[in-house]
Design a protein around this motif. Structure first.
Motif, short mmCIF file in Angstrom:
data_model
loop_
_atom_site.label_atom_id
_atom_site.label_comp_id
_atom_site.label_asym_id
_atom_site.label_seq_id
_atom_site.Cartn_x
_atom_site.Cartn_y
_atom_site.Cartn_z
N MET A 7 0.94 -1.08 0.04
CA MET A 7 -0.12 -0.07 0.15
C MET A 7 0.83 1.26 0.03
O MET A 7 0.42 2.15 -0.63
CB MET A 7 -0.91 -0.06 1.15
CG MET A 7 -1.67 1.13 1.28
SD MET A 7 -2.91 1.58 -0.15
CE MET A 7 -3.88 0.28 -0.15
N ILE A 8 1.94 1.20 0.80
CA ILE A 8 3.03 2.40 0.75
C ILE A 8 4.23 1.71 0.60
O ILE A 8 4.52 0.62 1.31
CB ILE A 8 2.81 3.26 2.06
CG1 ILE A 8 3.55 4.40 1.94
CG2 ILE A 8 3.03 2.31 3.31
CD1 ILE A 8 3.20 5.52 1.08
N GLU A 9 5.15 2.46 -0.09
CA GLU A 9 6.40 1.93 -0.31
C GLU A 9 7.56 3.04 -0.42
O GLU A 9 7.16 4.14 -1.30
CB GLU A 9 6.58 0.93 -1.51
CG GLU A 9 7.98 0.39 -1.78
CD GLU A 9 7.93 -0.88 -3.02
OE1 GLU A 9 8.97 -1.25 -3.05
OE2 GLU A 9 7.00 -0.72 -3.71
N CYS A 31 2.11 -3.59 3.46
CA CYS A 31 0.83 -3.91 2.91
C CYS A 31 -0.50 -3.75 3.45
O CYS A 31 -0.27 -3.26 4.76
CB CYS A 31 0.87 -5.47 2.73
SG CYS A 31 2.18 -5.87 1.53
N SER A 32 -1.50 -3.71 2.95
CA SER A 32 -3.03 -3.46 3.77
C SER A 32 -3.08 -4.44 4.78
O SER A 32 -2.48 -5.71 4.60
CB SER A 32 -3.91 -3.40 2.76
OG SER A 32 -3.87 -2.38 1.98
N GLY A 33 -3.48 -4.17 5.86
CA GLY A 33 -3.56 -5.13 7.18
C GLY A 33 -2.35 -5.68 7.62
O GLY A 33 -2.21 -6.61 8.19
N GLU A 34 -1.56 -4.62 7.51
CA GLU A 34 -0.12 -4.90 8.13
C GLU A 34 0.47 -3.91 9.06
O GLU A 34 0.17 -2.60 8.75
CB GLU A 34 1.02 -5.45 7.10
CG GLU A 34 2.32 -5.61 7.70
CD GLU A 34 3.06 -6.07 6.29
OE1 GLU A 34 3.10 -7.27 5.94
OE2 GLU A 34 3.64 -5.08 5.71
N VAL A 35 1.23 -4.23 10.23
CA VAL A 35 1.35 -3.21 11.13
C VAL A 35 2.92 -3.23 10.78
O VAL A 35 3.69 -4.17 11.16
CB VAL A 35 1.28 -3.23 12.54
CG1 VAL A 35 1.93 -2.23 13.50
CG2 VAL A 35 -0.38 -3.27 12.68
N MET A 64 8.75 7.13 -3.93
CA MET A 64 7.59 6.89 -2.92
C MET A 64 6.59 6.11 -4.03
O MET A 64 6.26 6.96 -4.91
CB MET A 64 7.33 7.79 -2.08
CG MET A 64 8.18 8.22 -1.05
SD MET A 64 7.49 9.08 0.59
CE MET A 64 6.56 10.47 -0.46
N TYR A 65 5.89 5.12 -3.65
CA TYR A 65 4.71 4.46 -4.16
C TYR A 65 3.72 4.33 -3.29
O TYR A 65 3.70 3.96 -2.04
CB TYR A 65 5.19 3.37 -4.85
CG TYR A 65 6.10 3.13 -5.85
CD1 TYR A 65 5.93 3.45 -7.25
CD2 TYR A 65 7.48 3.37 -5.57
CE1 TYR A 65 7.02 3.42 -8.07
CE2 TYR A 65 8.48 3.49 -6.48
CZ TYR A 65 8.12 3.54 -7.93
OH TYR A 65 8.90 3.60 -8.83
N LEU A 66 2.45 4.67 -3.72
CA LEU A 66 1.07 4.42 -3.00
C LEU A 66 0.39 3.35 -3.81
O LEU A 66 -0.25 3.69 -4.97
CB LEU A 66 0.37 5.94 -2.78
CG LEU A 66 -0.86 5.77 -1.99
CD1 LEU A 66 -0.52 4.98 -0.33
CD2 LEU A 66 -1.82 7.05 -1.86
N ASP A 67 0.03 2.11 -3.15
CA ASP A 67 -0.86 1.03 -4.15
C ASP A 67 -0.06 0.79 -5.34
O ASP A 67 -0.68 0.66 -6.26
CB ASP A 67 -2.28 1.50 -4.16
CG ASP A 67 -3.09 0.42 -4.47
OD1 ASP A 67 -2.47 -0.79 -4.09
OD2 ASP A 67 -4.14 0.59 -4.83
N GLY A 68 1.14 0.74 -5.54
CA GLY A 68 2.10 0.42 -6.48
C GLY A 68 1.98 1.68 -7.70
O GLY A 68 2.78 1.49 -8.76
N LEU A 199 -6.11 -1.66 7.09
CA LEU A 199 -5.26 -0.57 6.86
C LEU A 199 -4.00 -0.88 7.09
O LEU A 199 -3.69 -1.83 7.45
CB LEU A 199 -5.44 0.63 7.80
CG LEU A 199 -6.56 1.73 7.72
CD1 LEU A 199 -7.99 0.93 7.86
CD2 LEU A 199 -6.56 2.89 8.62
N ALA A 200 -2.80 0.07 6.28
CA ALA A 200 -1.48 -0.24 6.38
C ALA A 200 -1.25 0.79 7.56
O ALA A 200 -1.12 2.07 7.23
CB ALA A 200 -0.75 0.06 4.98
#
Length: 286
Positions: A7-9, A31-35, A64-68, A199-200
């Motif tokens: 989701m964020i990179e 990723c989404s659903g990750e802490v 930076m990338y948001l959702d790829g 959420l990420a």
């Protein structure tokens, strides 16, 4: 099975302030659903990193990338519109204003049109109360001043606000640093709930004992650089602590403490021996 799109990179992100290198070659993905717990001591670069993620600073190098998709935020407003919500330590709340006003600050629901448009406080109060109830906090009167809430409850107001307004990425800046054990547990439970809701979450802290129970992965910072990213299954709590503190420094500290203890024991034995000789000499003189 193909790897999920983060989701964020961040890819090789650096941030320079003149000749000062605040961040150097940082790569991280959530990723989404990750802490993801971002760990580091004071001065490690945690604040600069989250300000870069949230649009306060632009990276000097890297992407930076948001959702790829590549992103470049001109300001925090652009990051917020894209779904990156940051809850800073100071919470950006006004203690004397109501819970509802703080919850909807700048995004108040309205009814009517044109010159007859007005804020729908009845609806706003109901939403604020319902959103707080979802995380187990019973607000009797949402019109009460937010300053009457505990530190943990105020953190939850800020987090619930971000989630309600559609955050995809939730960045939490030291949310448990000034809280007691009970209040910190309230915040940690809500972090787990945000993860369950897909959420990420990026959880910035220097407290490994708060981070370890809720984390899926850890990124450790030291002096603006990354010591690496580790999955929870691959690293123990003690190893995280050791990396944060620095193994060599801990060994040196242990050696110093042992030397202090040895010297103290010798001085104490010397004093006892001197007292004993004095008492013997006095008894012989009589």
């Amino acid at each position: 099975m193909s790897e999920r799109t983060p989701m964020i990179e961040m890819r090789s992100v650096s941030k320079h302030f003149g000749s000062v290198i605040a961040l150097s070659d940082i790569s991280m993905k959530v990723c989404s659903g990750e802490v993801m717990c971002l760990l580091g001591d004071n001065g490690a670069g945690k604040s600069t990193l989250i300000k870069t993620l949230s649009g306060v600073h632009s990276p000097s190098q890297g992407e930076m990338y948001l959702d790829g998709k590549p992103v470049h935020f001109k300001s925090p407003a652009y990051a917020l519109d894209a779904g990156i919500a940051t809850v800073f330590q100071d919470l950006a709340m006004i203690p004397l204003m109501s819970i509802t006003r703080n919850f909807f600050m700048g995004r108040e629901p309205t009814v009517g049109w044109g010159p007859f448009k007005r804020i729908d406080w009845k609806y706003a109060d109901r939403v604020a109360k319902e959103e707080m109830a979802k995380i187990g906090i019973d607000v009797r009167d949402p019109s009460q001043a937010v300053g009457t809430l505990s530190g943990g409850e105020r953190q939850c107001v800020a987090i619930a606000r971000a989630v309600y307004f559609g955050a995809k990425v939730l960045i939490l800046d030291e949310p448990t640093s000034a809280l007691g054990v009970k209040q910190a547990s309230v915040v940690l439970r809500y972090i787990a709930k945000a993860k369950a809701d897909g959420l990420a979450v990026i959880f910035i802290t220097h407290n490994v004992h708060h981070a370890y129970p809720v984390a899926d992965a850890f990124t450790l910072l030291s002096r603006g650089g990354s010591l690496g990213t580790f999955r929870k299954a691959d690293i123990t709590r003690e190893e995280v602590l050791n990396m944060m503190a620095g193994g060599a420094e801990l060994e040196s500290l242990d050696a110093e403490l042992a030397e202090f203890q040895r010297s103290d024991t010798e001085r104490k034995a010397s004093r006892e021996s001197a007292v004993s000789r004095k008492e013997t000499s006095s008894a012989s003189g009589k």
